[in-house]
Design a protein around this motif. Structure first.
Motif, PDB file in Angstrom:
ATOM      1  N   GLU A  14      -1.852  -6.553  -3.133  1.00 31.18           N
ATOM      2  CA  GLU A  14      -1.602  -5.176  -2.735  1.00 31.18           C
ATOM      3  C   GLU A  14      -2.135  -4.252  -3.819  1.00 31.18           C
ATOM      4  OE1 GLU A  14       2.470  -5.797  -0.153  1.00 31.18           O
ATOM      5  OE2 GLU A  14       2.638  -5.010  -2.181  1.00 31.18           O
ATOM      6  N   LEU A  15      -2.851  -3.232  -3.396  1.00 28.39           N
ATOM      7  CA  LEU A  15      -3.361  -2.220  -4.307  1.00 28.39           C
ATOM      8  C   LEU A  15      -2.467  -1.002  -4.168  1.00 28.39           C
ATOM      9  CD1 LEU A  15      -7.128  -2.577  -3.296  1.00 28.39           C
ATOM     10  CD2 LEU A  15      -5.846  -3.887  -5.008  1.00 28.39           C
ATOM     11  N   SER A  16      -2.042  -0.426  -5.297  1.00 28.10           N
ATOM     12  CA  SER A  16      -1.163   0.743  -5.243  1.00 28.10           C
ATOM     13  C   SER A  16      -1.422   1.642  -6.442  1.00 28.10           C
ATOM     14  CB  SER A  16       0.311   0.326  -5.210  1.00 28.10           C
ATOM     15  OG  SER A  16       0.776   0.025  -6.500  1.00 28.10           O
ATOM     16  N   ARG A  17      -0.860   2.832  -6.361  1.00 23.86           N
ATOM     17  CA  ARG A  17      -0.990   3.769  -7.486  1.00 23.86           C
ATOM     18  C   ARG A  17      -0.246   3.265  -8.721  1.00 23.86           C
ATOM     19  NH1 ARG A  17      -1.346   6.516  -2.840  1.00 23.86           N
ATOM     20  NH2 ARG A  17       0.848   6.685  -2.367  1.00 23.86           N
ATOM     21  N   GLN A  18       0.725   2.388  -8.517  1.00 28.78           N
ATOM     22  CA  GLN A  18       1.480   1.818  -9.634  1.00 28.78           C
ATOM     23  C   GLN A  18       0.775   0.638 -10.271  1.00 28.78           C
ATOM     24  OE1 GLN A  18       5.027   0.880  -7.438  1.00 28.78           O
ATOM     25  NE2 GLN A  18       6.097   2.661  -8.281  1.00 28.78           N
ATOM     26  N   GLY A  19      -0.243   0.128  -9.631  1.00 35.38           N
ATOM     27  CA  GLY A  19      -0.951  -1.055 -10.105  1.00 35.38           C
ATOM     28  C   GLY A  19      -1.099  -2.071  -8.991  1.00 35.38           C
ATOM     29  N   ASP A  20      -1.789  -3.139  -9.275  1.00 33.70           N
ATOM     30  CA  ASP A  20      -2.042  -4.184  -8.282  1.00 33.70           C
ATOM     31  C   ASP A  20      -0.969  -5.263  -8.366  1.00 33.70           C
ATOM     32  OD1 ASP A  20      -4.283  -2.679  -7.828  1.00 33.70           O
ATOM     33  OD2 ASP A  20      -5.644  -4.054  -8.856  1.00 33.70           O
ATOM     34  N   HIS A  21      -0.741  -5.939  -7.231  1.00 31.56           N
ATOM     35  CA  HIS A  21       0.349  -6.911  -7.150  1.00 31.56           C
ATOM     36  C   HIS A  21      -0.059  -8.041  -6.214  1.00 31.56           C
ATOM     37  CE1 HIS A  21       4.381  -8.496  -6.460  1.00 31.56           C
ATOM     38  NE2 HIS A  21       4.194  -8.340  -5.170  1.00 31.56           N
ATOM     39  N   TRP A  22      -0.140  -9.271  -6.734  1.00 30.32           N
ATOM     40  CA  TRP A  22      -0.409 -10.426  -5.873  1.00 30.32           C
ATOM     41  C   TRP A  22       0.832 -10.705  -5.033  1.00 30.32           C
ATOM     42  CZ3 TRP A  22      -5.044 -12.134  -4.891  1.00 30.32           C
ATOM     43  CH2 TRP A  22      -6.059 -11.952  -5.833  1.00 30.32           C
ATOM     44  N   ASP A  30       4.105   1.959  -2.030  1.00 30.14           N
ATOM     45  CA  ASP A  30       2.992   2.920  -2.031  1.00 30.14           C
ATOM     46  C   ASP A  30       1.641   2.211  -1.995  1.00 30.14           C
ATOM     47  OD1 ASP A  30       3.058   1.839  -4.554  1.00 30.14           O
ATOM     48  OD2 ASP A  30       2.703   3.732  -5.588  1.00 30.14           O
ATOM     49  N   VAL A  31       1.505   1.255  -1.094  1.00 28.69           N
ATOM     50  CA  VAL A  31       0.269   0.482  -0.977  1.00 28.69           C
ATOM     51  C   VAL A  31      -0.862   1.403  -0.526  1.00 28.69           C
ATOM     52  CG1 VAL A  31      -0.865  -1.395   0.279  1.00 28.69           C
ATOM     53  CG2 VAL A  31       1.499  -1.673  -0.509  1.00 28.69           C
ATOM     54  N   THR A  32      -1.995   1.295  -1.207  1.00 35.36           N
ATOM     55  CA  THR A  32      -3.173   2.101  -0.864  1.00 35.36           C
ATOM     56  C   THR A  32      -4.275   1.243  -0.248  1.00 35.36           C
ATOM     57  OG1 THR A  32      -4.088   1.834  -3.089  1.00 35.36           O
ATOM     58  CG2 THR A  32      -2.709   3.786  -2.672  1.00 35.36           C
TER      59      THR A  32
END
Length: 152
Positions: A125-133, A43-45
């Protein structure tokens, strides 16, 4: 030419600059990468990209030089964006001019593949679940390795 910037780029303008590189150009190959809605997460935003200023440009210039040793490269342009990018935004442009299409295609793919594993960029990656390197992908390393093997 290598450009690292936050602002978007104009594909038509970049193509024109390659087209105007000289009368000996018989082929232009380009690649444009876009922000998509999935990656490591589903769910990448958007994306956030950082780089190592100065070193990033130096590494990419070296990749262009390496491509020029392997193929007939008349001109090459690489633009890579940094900062926060939204879905559908352009991230990277690679364009290569050559006298022949085979060299243009191969050099363009080589530069893009090598850039993915060699240039000092960091992508979150920015997502509704949080950010992820994002970690470097095995498939990118394997593709880069195939280019190294083909030069031996």
């Amino acid at each position: 030419m290598v450009i690292i910037q936050q602002q978007d780029f104009d594909l038509a303008e970049e193509y024109r600059k390659l087209r105007d590189s000289g009368d000996s150009t018989g082929a232009i190959a380009t690649f444009t990468g876009l922000v998509r809605d999935y990656g490591d997460l589903n769910d990448v935003t958007g994306l956030f990209l950082e780089h190592y200023p100065g070193m990033t440009e130096h590494v990419i210039e070296g990749l262009i030089a390496e491509a020029g040793k392997r193929w007939d490269v008349r001109a090459a342009r690489v633009i890579h964006r940094v900062g926060t990018l939204a879905l559908g935004d352009q991230i990277v442009f690679v364009g290569v001019c050559s006298a022949h299409r085979g060299d243009a295609f191969a050099a363009c793919q080589f530069i893009m593949d090598a850039l993915k594993t060699s240039a000092p960029f960091w992508k979150k990656e920015l997502s509704r679940q949080g950010d992820h390197w994002v970690e470097q992908k095995d498939s990118d390393r394997e593709q880069a390795e195939q280019w190294r093997e083909s030069s031996d």
